[in-house]
Scaffold this motif. Structure first.
Motif, short mmCIF file in Angstrom:
data_model
loop_
_atom_site.label_atom_id
_atom_site.label_comp_id
_atom_site.label_asym_id
_atom_site.label_seq_id
_atom_site.Cartn_x
_atom_site.Cartn_y
_atom_site.Cartn_z
N LEU A 145 64.08 9.67 11.41
CA LEU A 145 64.23 8.74 12.53
C LEU A 145 64.97 7.46 12.17
CD1 LEU A 145 60.82 9.06 14.37
CD2 LEU A 145 62.88 10.48 14.52
N PHE B 51 68.21 9.89 16.52
CA PHE B 51 67.57 9.33 17.71
C PHE B 51 67.74 7.82 17.77
CE2 PHE B 51 65.40 13.38 17.01
CZ PHE B 51 65.54 13.96 18.27
N THR B 52 68.87 7.33 17.27
CA THR B 52 69.12 5.89 17.30
C THR B 52 69.50 5.41 18.70
OG1 THR B 52 71.41 6.25 16.59
CG2 THR B 52 69.76 5.82 14.87
N TYR C 240 67.42 5.31 20.85
CA TYR C 240 66.14 4.75 21.28
C TYR C 240 65.72 3.62 20.35
CZ TYR C 240 65.99 9.31 23.63
OH TYR C 240 66.30 10.42 24.39
N ARG D 70 61.28 6.40 19.00
CA ARG D 70 61.90 7.59 18.41
C ARG D 70 60.92 8.72 18.12
NH1 ARG D 70 66.14 4.49 14.30
NH2 ARG D 70 66.95 3.08 15.93
N THR E 225 71.77 12.67 20.06
CA THR E 225 71.02 13.48 19.11
C THR E 225 70.58 14.81 19.70
OG1 THR E 225 70.22 11.47 18.01
CG2 THR E 225 69.05 13.53 17.55
#
Length: 278
Positions: free
Chosen positions: A12, A16-17, A19, A24, A258
């Protein structure tokens, strides 16, 4: 994912950056992951209790399992790659190890990546090597009581400053020098870093298989998802020993959103049976 040889975890700190960080874990779970890992997520070696509570709460609320956590590695954004070899950082790293262990006891995490550190002209090479050995031994002793393993990895040359470990043999030589009584210091086999250094990934996975404690992957060049570069990732995974525990950490920078970059898993690890969980 059901039906595959391996299970997959999302890192993470790099995935999922899209978010905010505490969102995440839930984003990863919504995408099908049940396991996550991360670099040290705080700016300081020892975070405030409220920060730790918020992190653990986000993991628990998302119903994912933390399977990997880095020790404090300095200011990664500024280019630092660990502080284990820096004598002046011994106190900070020892305090960090205690907090890492506290998080591990709350989350069940058992794998802990310790970045060795870049060469620093403030100290001689022998002084830095001695500091690293002591830091690794201390970290191993702290996590040993609950079955934790300290991981050491080679990094890509040219991308990580004067980091002295770029091959599996250099890492295993350090592990042999540490000689941790609990035998809980192992090689982190990072496909991206080794592949970027020109290593024969298939041969290395086979040759070092008994010493591998964890596997991370990204393609090269670019550090994107598998298929975005030229590395033989499927063949490298196939060459892992049969007794490898089966968790592969996705530590890549997605070239798209992602959630849109996960279809490579069927290509690398065969078609899944019914069930969405990664």
């Amino acid at each position: 994912m059901h039906g595959h040889r391996f299970s997959y975890a999302a890192n993470l700190s790099i995935m999922f950056t899209e978010y905010e960080f505490l969102a995440r874990p839930a984003a990863a779970r919504a995408a099908g992951f049940t396991m996550i890992e991360m670099w040290w997520p705080f700016a300081e070696p020892v975070a405030e209790p409220e920060q730790v509570d918020a992190l653990v709460g986000a993991i628990e609320a998302a119903e994912v399992r933390l399977i990997g956590l880095n020790f404090f590695g300095g200011d990664l954004a500024a280019g630092q790659r660990g502080v284990a070899s820096h004598p002046a950082a011994a106190g900070d790293l020892a305090a960090n190890a205690e907090q890492v262990a506290a998080i591990a006891r709350r989350t069940g995490c058992r794998n802990f990546n310790l970045l060795y550190g870049q060469r620093d002209d403030r100290w001689s090479v022998p002084e830095q090597e001695e500091a690293a050995i002591e830091a690794i031994r201390n970290a191993a002793a702290v996590v040993a009581p609950f079955g934790g393993t300290v991981l050491l990895e080679p990094l890509a040359a040219g991308l990580n400053g004067a980091y002295p470990l770029t091959t599996t043999d250099e890492v295993t030589a350090v592990i042999d020098a540490v000689a941790a009584p609990a035998d809980n210091v192992r090689l982190l086999f990072d496909v991206f870093h080794l592949g970027s250094n020109g290593a024969d990934l298939v041969a290395e996975a086979s040759r070092q298989g008994g010493r591998i404690g964890h596997v991370q992957l990204a393609d090269s060049p670019g550090r994107g998802e598998p298929g975005s570069g030229t590395l033989p990732i499927a063949a490298a995974l196939a060459a892992l020993p049969d007794d490898y525990p089966g968790v592969i950490a996705c530590e890549y920078r997605p070239t798209r959103r992602t959630e849109e970059t996960l279809d490579w898993i069927a290509t690398v690890d065969g078609p899944p049976a019914a069930g969405p969980d990664l």
